[in-house]
Write an enzyme that holds these catalytic residues in place. Structure first.
Site, mmCIF file in Angstrom:
data_model
loop_
_atom_site.group_PDB
_atom_site.id
_atom_site.type_symbol
_atom_site.label_atom_id
_atom_site.label_comp_id
_atom_site.label_asym_id
_atom_site.label_seq_id
_atom_site.Cartn_x
_atom_site.Cartn_y
_atom_site.Cartn_z
ATOM 1 N N SER A 31 9.043 -16.268 55.402
ATOM 2 C CA SER A 31 9.961 -15.167 55.686
ATOM 3 C C SER A 31 11.308 -15.685 56.174
ATOM 4 O O SER A 31 12.338 -15.030 55.993
ATOM 5 C CB SER A 31 9.364 -14.227 56.737
ATOM 6 O OG SER A 31 9.238 -14.883 57.995
ATOM 7 N N SER B 125 13.383 -16.921 52.775
ATOM 8 C CA SER B 125 13.446 -16.058 51.595
ATOM 9 C C SER B 125 14.501 -14.983 51.836
ATOM 10 O O SER B 125 14.208 -13.794 51.910
ATOM 11 C CB SER B 125 12.068 -15.427 51.331
ATOM 12 O OG SER B 125 12.056 -14.733 50.100
ATOM 13 N N LYS B 126 15.755 -15.434 51.962
ATOM 14 C CA LYS B 126 16.816 -14.564 52.457
ATOM 15 C C LYS B 126 18.095 -14.715 51.640
ATOM 16 O O LYS B 126 18.400 -15.797 51.133
ATOM 17 C CB LYS B 126 17.127 -14.900 53.926
ATOM 18 C CG LYS B 126 15.950 -14.693 54.881
ATOM 19 C CD LYS B 126 16.277 -15.203 56.273
ATOM 20 C CE LYS B 126 15.127 -15.019 57.245
ATOM 21 N NZ LYS B 126 14.966 -13.646 57.711
ATOM 22 N N CYS C 38 19.331 -9.852 59.847
ATOM 23 C CA CYS C 38 18.727 -11.122 60.245
ATOM 24 C C CYS C 38 19.599 -11.707 61.343
ATOM 25 O O CYS C 38 20.745 -12.110 61.085
ATOM 26 C CB CYS C 38 18.639 -12.092 59.071
ATOM 27 S SG CYS C 38 18.077 -13.740 59.575
ATOM 28 N N HIS D 76 5.676 -15.657 62.933
ATOM 29 C CA HIS D 76 6.925 -16.406 62.756
ATOM 30 C C HIS D 76 6.809 -17.769 63.441
ATOM 31 O O HIS D 76 6.195 -17.890 64.494
ATOM 32 C CB HIS D 76 8.083 -15.605 63.355
ATOM 33 C CG HIS D 76 9.436 -16.065 62.924
ATOM 34 N ND1 HIS D 76 10.105 -17.088 63.556
ATOM 35 C CD2 HIS D 76 10.252 -15.647 61.921
ATOM 36 C CE1 HIS D 76 11.278 -17.275 62.969
ATOM 37 N NE2 HIS D 76 11.395 -16.414 61.978
ATOM 38 N N MET E 74 12.580 -14.479 65.399
ATOM 39 C CA MET E 74 13.661 -13.843 64.661
ATOM 40 C C MET E 74 14.782 -13.491 65.642
ATOM 41 O O MET E 74 14.521 -13.059 66.767
ATOM 42 C CB MET E 74 13.181 -12.571 63.971
ATOM 43 C CG MET E 74 11.969 -12.780 63.052
ATOM 44 S SD MET E 74 10.402 -12.822 63.940
ATOM 45 C CE MET E 74 10.114 -11.083 64.190
ATOM 46 N N GLY E 75 16.033 -13.660 65.209
ATOM 47 C CA GLY E 75 17.154 -13.365 66.090
ATOM 48 C C GLY E 75 17.211 -11.909 66.494
ATOM 49 O O GLY E 75 17.517 -11.574 67.655
#
Length: 401
Positions: free
Chosen positions: A74, A77-78, A112, A318, A322-323
């Protein structure tokens, strides 16, 4: 004819699309300057999504994204689209697309936070800021309009000898090499125009069919996030990816909690609708501070942190944090009585350091009670970013059909 070859369709030359591959925080993504894109990609729609899926290498039934730029997680894949801002008093507009690994879906529902750190440096490298604003040495503030959630992010980007400073001594757990520090301020971090606590409660009973009832703090900050107690899941809060991501039944349970939370937060009307968005909301679990060994082998002492947090992203634990979820953690910690605040020991807080699978992270936020409702004005954290490769990606012409 060679098996599997269609000389009419598949032999067309690939199309070169200008792109930059960047790390931002603990994520990586493919960045595009919208002005450089083919006309069919400059507006939302089927073609843009098809091309981005093909760039990343999705959907991939093998789960590897071997035939694309994605890294089969994850965090890798951005995609990011950056353009001159349409908003007054902003420098650039930033649109984030989370690409599903195994489904033909680009999820545009949220931001994100990690890649937010790379937007300012990318904009500067692309000449999207007036050169007169850049000091020879110092800090330049880049005001970013986050188009997915209609919010402002202010990135303080270091400049050295007139260019973005990328290399430095700032260490970020989850990233192997040190780099230059970029401070991010997420302004008015409640996503969209909704309430900070969309259910109206700081703590709710969350009923999950087939799995019971869980205490939950459901907050709309950075990205809609559902916090539950690790102990209620049978966890210690010290789990690493290997403890969770190979257990299919456990992942199914965690996803059921996430989907039920999405319904209770008003983000979807049905479970099927909720499951269509893998990116939003996030699910995280919290526990009081304790010592543990991070995925790097580093010992994190309980005295270094205020609490433990683990978070799910796109159906997997994760590898760091995540930010956007870090923003949610900081704001929830600032609200007395939330599960995050209680895991810290309660009381009033404007900053918190939490332990995640890769190490620790400090985030700050201010929250206040206004007319009976909690509001947050800003959340702040430090990240780093670096250009990994620049030039063009090549995309099969069929993706533009």
């Amino acid at each position: 004819m060679t098996q599997g070859t269609d000389t009419n369709m598949n032999s067309r030359p690939q199309i070169k699309v200008p792109a930059t591959y960047m790390r931002g925080g603990t994520s990586k993504g493919v960045f595009f300057n919208v002005a450089d894109l083919p006309a069919s990609m400059q507006a939302p729609g089927r073609v843009r999504d098809q091309v981005l899926l093909r760039v990343i290498g999705s959907p991939d039934q093998y789960g590897k994204q071997t035939d694309g730029m994605g890294g089969a997680t994850s965090s890798t894949s951005k995609t990011v689209l950056v353009s001159q801002s349409t908003q007054a008093d902003h420098d650039v507009d930033y649109l984030f697309g989370q690409v599903s690994i195994d489904k033909p879906v680009v999820d545009w529902s949220g931001n994100c936070g990690n890649l937010s750190a790379a937007v300012g440096p990318f904009a500067i490298a692309q000449g999207m800021l007036d050169a007169g604003r850049l000091p020879d040495n110092g800090i330049v503030e880049v005001k970013i309009w986050q188009a997915n959630i209609a919010k402002t992010i202010v990135a303080s980007v270091p400049i050295k000898d007139g260019e973005v400073q990328e290399i430095g001594d700032f260490e970020l757990d989850g990233v192997t090499f040190p780099a230059a520090e970029i401070e991010l301020a997420f302004m008015d971090p409640a996503a969209g125009d909704g309430d900070l606590f969309p259910t109206g409660n700081i703590v709710d009973d969350l009923a999950v069919e087939g799995h019971g009832v869980f205490l939950a703090t459901m907050i709309n900050a950075g990205i809609p996030t559902i916090f539950v107690n690790a102990a209620d899941l049978g966890f210690s809060g010290k789990e690493l990816q290997s403890d969770i991501n190979s257990d299919a039944s456990l992942l199914t349970k965690l996803e059921a909690i996430r989907l039920s939370g999405a319904l209770q937060m008003g983000l979807a009307n049905t479970l099927q609708e909720a499951s269509a968005s893998q990116h939003t909301p996030k699910l995280a679990f919290v526990a009081p501070a304790d010592s543990y060994t991070a995925s790097s082998g580093k010992l994190v002492d309980r005295e270094e942190i205020d609490l433990l947090v683990r978070a799910m992203s796109m159906g997997q634990l994760h590898h760091a944090m995540m930010g956007t979820a870090a923003v949610a953690i900081s704001v929830a910690a600032a609200v007395p009585g939330s599960l995050v605040n209680l895991a810290c020991g309660g009381g009033n807080r404007n900053a918190v350091r939490f332990g995640h699978p890769s190490g620790t992270l400090k985030v700050g936020a201010s929250a206040s009670l206004v007319d009976g409702k909690w509001q947050a004005s800003k959340a702040v954290m430090s990240r780093s970013a670096r250009i990994l490769m620049e030039g063009s990606v090549r995309v099969p012409a069929s993706a533009f059909d």
